[in-house]
Design a protein around this motif. Sequence first.
Motif, short mmCIF file in Angstrom:
data_model
loop_
_atom_site.label_atom_id
_atom_site.label_comp_id
_atom_site.label_asym_id
_atom_site.label_seq_id
_atom_site.Cartn_x
_atom_site.Cartn_y
_atom_site.Cartn_z
N ASN A 133 -5.79 -0.72 4.83
CA ASN A 133 -6.32 -0.87 4.00
C ASN A 133 -6.12 -0.06 2.94
OD1 ASN A 133 -6.63 -3.15 5.18
ND2 ASN A 133 -9.09 -3.39 4.42
N ALA A 134 -6.25 1.59 2.81
CA ALA A 134 -5.78 1.85 2.11
C ALA A 134 -4.67 2.59 1.33
CB ALA A 134 -6.26 3.59 2.07
N GLY A 137 -3.42 -0.46 -0.30
CA GLY A 137 -3.60 -0.52 -1.81
C GLY A 137 -3.53 0.68 -3.14
N HIS A 138 -2.52 1.61 -2.34
CA HIS A 138 -2.12 2.65 -2.55
C HIS A 138 -0.82 2.04 -3.09
CE1 HIS A 138 -4.45 6.01 -2.66
NE2 HIS A 138 -4.59 6.32 -1.21
N ASN A 351 -10.40 -1.97 -3.76
CA ASN A 351 -9.40 -0.72 -4.51
C ASN A 351 -9.13 -1.15 -5.31
OD1 ASN A 351 -8.21 -0.61 -1.35
ND2 ASN A 351 -9.13 -1.69 -1.20
N SER A 356 -8.40 6.82 -6.72
CA SER A 356 -7.83 7.07 -5.30
C SER A 356 -7.97 8.36 -4.94
CB SER A 356 -5.88 7.85 -6.30
OG SER A 356 -5.14 7.14 -5.64
N ARG A 359 -9.74 6.64 -1.95
CA ARG A 359 -9.42 5.24 -1.58
C ARG A 359 -9.57 5.00 -0.06
NH1 ARG A 359 -6.46 2.01 -4.62
NH2 ARG A 359 -5.92 2.98 -5.24
N ASN A 363 -12.81 2.28 1.69
CA ASN A 363 -12.32 1.06 3.06
C ASN A 363 -12.84 1.33 4.42
OD1 ASN A 363 -9.92 -0.18 1.96
ND2 ASN A 363 -9.22 1.47 1.20
#
Length: 423
Positions: A133-134, A137-138, A351, A356, A359, A363
Amino acid sequence: MTASHGERIRIRFQTRYGVLPAGTKGLFSAQLICAVGSGMTTPMLVIYLHTIRGLPLALSASISMVAALVSLAGNPAGGWLADRSGARATSVLGLLIAASGTGALAPVTTSGWAIGAVALLGLGLSIAYPALNALLGHLAPADSLNKSFALQYMLRNIGYGVGGLAAAVIAGRASPGIFQLLYLIDALSFIAAAGLVLRVPTRGRAAAAPEQAKSQGPLESFTVVMRDSRFRRLWLINLAISIIAFSQLHTGFVAYATTYTHVTPRIIGIAYLANTLTVILAQMPILTVVNKRARPTVLTALCTCMTIPIALVYTSAHTPRIIGILLLITAPAILAIGETLYAASIPAMVNEFAPSHLRGQYNGALILAFTVGNLLGPAISGFLLSSHLPLPWILIMLTISLIAIGAAALTSSRAKLGAHSWK
């Protein structure tokens, strides 16, 4: 399929989701492969341990809960590792640990062996999911986070559905060799997914995050996450809907429907099919609606769609039989609408406002709410329904639902959840 028809599908897809950000195609492919493998084995675990390996039924059911218990530590650990060592590296690590766990289930012969294998599987998944998930998100731009997470959820459901159908066909003959094959295929799916994730680019935000996180210890960074008032309200909503909806779908729903509404397993299967098909068919239209609505409206609709199903299930035992059956089939379909609303909202919101360098922790903590809910929900329904106390069960579920709706209202009215619109 004709070229023109395929082109129409591509255009329709891009109209809903736009052009996928670089790297996300490989990430989505990896998760689809994982979901197919998990769909083949997860529903079969208790059957495999009890029927094929000869372990007592109660012990087999208890062993299946080991993965959730291990995840209580794995979820925050996976988030912290993603921030410190990189989301891609942590995702690969988790997937390979999961592969070793599910692969070890193939030759299992004793309860101790089974506990160790399930613990490895649970640890791997609990590390991998926050990191995946991270990583998404990035990679995804802020203005397409909701689209990206909605697509991820839809693909996971498709994978689980395909895997479940494949398992039903392959495992028609309950032999040790067939079940061993399923678990080995599942292990290979995790290894293949790890290979795909390794090819995902880690540029920009994904590469910069670990350097900023190295100065913080796991407890310090986790404390920072839980001090965020925006996140705490979303965490509470996550916990509540996990207890009343997600966990009840496979526990309280089945127990109540079979014990009090007196339906057959065939009806339960049709209800699950209604849930899966609704998720697949409704995700794209729901995403279009979400993009045109304010966040307060979406959060309220989400909590409402998670509340209605449990009320319908309870009502099914107090109506004529045909109406009760229709209510039982309708309830998971409405829950599926809530699932699609969730996929396009809360993960993207988290997110969007998560720093950052934290993150992964955000999550990990978000998924931890699901883990806690998936332990509490079955415990509540199992105790009350086995004790023939359906009224306290539904009252507790509705009370938790009201808490979720209240948290949604507070989230909407008191906090600005992100700087970007959903469109």
